[in-house]
Design a protein around this motif. Structure first.
Motif, PDB file in Angstrom:
ATOM      1  N   VAL A 241       0.839  -1.207   0.000  1.00  0.00           N
ATOM      2  CA  VAL A 241       0.000   0.000   0.000  1.00  0.00           C
ATOM      3  C   VAL A 241       0.867   1.247   0.000  1.00  0.00           C
ATOM      4  CG1 VAL A 241      -1.692   1.304   1.338  1.00  0.00           C
ATOM      5  CG2 VAL A 241      -1.934  -1.172   1.099  1.00  0.00           C
ATOM      6  N   ALA A 242       1.935   1.244   0.823  1.00  0.00           N
ATOM      7  CA  ALA A 242       2.823   2.402   0.877  1.00  0.00           C
ATOM      8  C   ALA A 242       3.508   2.629  -0.459  1.00  0.00           C
ATOM      9  CB  ALA A 242       3.854   2.215   1.979  1.00  0.00           C
ATOM     10  N   GLY A 243       3.922   1.537  -1.122  1.00  0.00           N
ATOM     11  CA  GLY A 243       4.582   1.693  -2.412  1.00  0.00           C
ATOM     12  C   GLY A 243       3.667   2.245  -3.476  1.00  0.00           C
ATOM     13  N   ARG A 244       2.396   1.821  -3.458  1.00  0.00           N
ATOM     14  CA  ARG A 244       1.460   2.307  -4.473  1.00  0.00           C
ATOM     15  C   ARG A 244       1.040   3.753  -4.233  1.00  0.00           C
ATOM     16  NH1 ARG A 244      -2.849  -2.497  -6.045  1.00  0.00           N
ATOM     17  NH2 ARG A 244      -1.333  -3.906  -7.010  1.00  0.00           N
ATOM     18  N   SER A 245       1.000   4.159  -2.979  1.00  0.00           N
ATOM     19  CA  SER A 245       0.561   5.523  -2.677  1.00  0.00           C
ATOM     20  C   SER A 245       1.708   6.517  -2.628  1.00  0.00           C
ATOM     21  CB  SER A 245      -0.182   5.540  -1.340  1.00  0.00           C
ATOM     22  OG  SER A 245       0.656   5.083  -0.292  1.00  0.00           O
ATOM     23  N   ALA A 246       2.941   6.043  -2.720  1.00  0.00           N
ATOM     24  CA  ALA A 246       4.085   6.950  -2.601  1.00  0.00           C
ATOM     25  C   ALA A 246       4.100   7.984  -3.719  1.00  0.00           C
ATOM     26  CB  ALA A 246       5.391   6.147  -2.592  1.00  0.00           C
ATOM     27  N   ALA A 247       3.838   7.550  -4.955  1.00  0.00           N
ATOM     28  CA  ALA A 247       3.863   8.484  -6.083  1.00  0.00           C
ATOM     29  C   ALA A 247       2.788   9.547  -5.944  1.00  0.00           C
ATOM     30  CB  ALA A 247       3.704   7.719  -7.399  1.00  0.00           C
ATOM     31  N   VAL A 248       1.604   9.146  -5.446  1.00  0.00           N
ATOM     32  CA  VAL A 248       0.528  10.118  -5.263  1.00  0.00           C
ATOM     33  C   VAL A 248       0.901  11.130  -4.184  1.00  0.00           C
ATOM     34  CG1 VAL A 248      -1.907  10.392  -4.643  1.00  0.00           C
ATOM     35  CG2 VAL A 248      -1.176   8.421  -6.013  1.00  0.00           C
ATOM     36  N   VAL A 249       1.492  10.658  -3.101  1.00  0.00           N
ATOM     37  CA  VAL A 249       1.907  11.563  -2.027  1.00  0.00           C
ATOM     38  C   VAL A 249       2.951  12.547  -2.530  1.00  0.00           C
ATOM     39  CG1 VAL A 249       3.029  11.681   0.231  1.00  0.00           C
ATOM     40  CG2 VAL A 249       1.328   9.908  -0.224  1.00  0.00           C
ATOM     41  N   VAL A 250       3.899  12.066  -3.330  1.00  0.00           N
ATOM     42  CA  VAL A 250       4.930  12.947  -3.884  1.00  0.00           C
ATOM     43  C   VAL A 250       4.297  13.989  -4.806  1.00  0.00           C
ATOM     44  CG1 VAL A 250       6.946  13.032  -5.409  1.00  0.00           C
ATOM     45  CG2 VAL A 250       6.772  11.267  -3.647  1.00  0.00           C
ATOM     46  N   LEU A 251       3.355  13.562  -5.646  1.00  0.00           N
ATOM     47  CA  LEU A 251       2.685  14.501  -6.546  1.00  0.00           C
ATOM     48  C   LEU A 251       1.948  15.594  -5.773  1.00  0.00           C
ATOM     49  CD1 LEU A 251       1.681  15.382  -9.354  1.00  0.00           C
ATOM     50  CD2 LEU A 251      -0.187  13.732  -9.107  1.00  0.00           C
ATOM     51  N   LEU A 252       1.213  15.207  -4.738  1.00  0.00           N
ATOM     52  CA  LEU A 252       0.484  16.188  -3.940  1.00  0.00           C
ATOM     53  C   LEU A 252       1.437  17.130  -3.209  1.00  0.00           C
ATOM     54  CD1 LEU A 252      -2.354  13.935  -2.448  1.00  0.00           C
ATOM     55  CD2 LEU A 252      -2.434  15.391  -4.477  1.00  0.00           C
TER      56      LEU A 252
END
Length: 290
Positions: free
Chosen positions: A46-57
């Motif tokens: 879950v952390a790996g999949r959401s990391a890119a979204v967190v970086v984008l935000l």
């Protein structure tokens, strides 16, 4: 070492006596549960999949504030979310979302009702395929957006145009994937079913249709995405409500944060719609092995 008195029965005489037990023999509370490796793997996934979204935000919030992006045209994320909340609190956002969802769902459901039976007929019956294939080849390569002026001229600028436009755009991925799903069924399955004495109707019901379900749902998921995207173009012409109208009106009036609020809403609605379709696909494909 402290002791604790307990009542025990003598296994030889059968008499009951009091015995002193050391603390080491006294039952204590079980240790706290330890997170299993499988749970750790899930958390890492879950952390790996959401990391890119967190970086984008984080970049969306930071770059305008440090001057790498013009905050007038690309406001920080927090300001856009504040505008989104104001639209939600006043009820305007709910009206626009409801209008868009009503149009999208109407065209999407009509596309399912029309395209799946037609695709099954084309994929299973050769005379139907030979008759309709030339027409399909002409229209499948014509962009739905390019035909929007035609729909507007023929049907006007009312709700009928928007629903028909979504219907046209959503029909093609469902239709083409349904045809492909029927035609690509494993021939060995068909031969085995016929050898067991299944007639054409039972063969289609028990073998062809279940085997084609995954491919059909791929087209349905694509159509679900199209139903949101193409509607935005239709709502920018002659609409008084809807997310497309909200984005167009906000851009014209230079309410940039409201414009981004509409864009964020579209992304969230599309994501939730896709998750719903994935859940339905799993529900109707329970026979498949993982």
């Amino acid at each position: 070492m402290s002791e604790q008195t307990v009542l025990k029965k003598d296994e030889y005489s059968g008499d009951v006596h009091w015995y002193d037990l050391p603390d080491d023999d006294v039952e204590t509370e079980p240790p706290a549960p330890v997170i299993r490796p499988r749970r750790w793997r899930l958390l890492r996934k879950v952390a790996g999949r959401s990391a890119a979204v967190v970086v984008l935000l984080a970049l969306w919030e930071t770059l305008p504030r440090i001057g790498l992006l013009d905050p007038v045209f690309v406001p920080p994320l927090s300001e856009n979310l504040r505008a989104w909340w104001e639209l939600l609190a006043t009820g305007r956002l709910g009206e626009h979302v409801a209008a868009s969802l009503a149009r999208s769902l109407a065209g999407f459901l009509l596309a399912i009702a029309l395209a799946i039976p037609l695709g099954l007929a084309i994929g299973w019956y050769r005379p139907v395929a030979e008759f309709l294939s030339p027409v399909l080849e002409i229209f499948r390569n014509t962009s739905a957006v390019a035909l929007l002026p035609v729909f507007t001229l023929i049907l006007g600028i009312g709700e009928t145009t928007k629903v028909t436009f979504v219907l046209y755009a959503c029909s093609w991925p469902i239709l083409l994937n349904t045809i492909s799903g029927v035609k690509t069924v494993e021939p060995l399955l068909i031969k085995s079913a016929r050898s067991l004495g299944l007639g054409p109707v039972r063969l289609f019901q028990k073998v062809i249709l279940p085997a084609a379900v995954p491919t059909i749902f791929t087209g349905v998921r694509l159509a679900g995405t199209y139903s949101i995207l193409v509607l935005l173009f239709a709502e920018m012409v002659g609409a008084k409500a809807g997310l497309g109208y909200l984005i167009q009106a906000s851009q014209s009036n230079f309410r940039i944060t409201d414009m981004y609020a509409g864009i964020v809403t579209i992304s969230v609605v599309g994501l939730l719609f896709n998750l719903l379709l994935v859940t339905l696909e799993r529900r109707f494909s329970t026979w498949r092995t993982s």
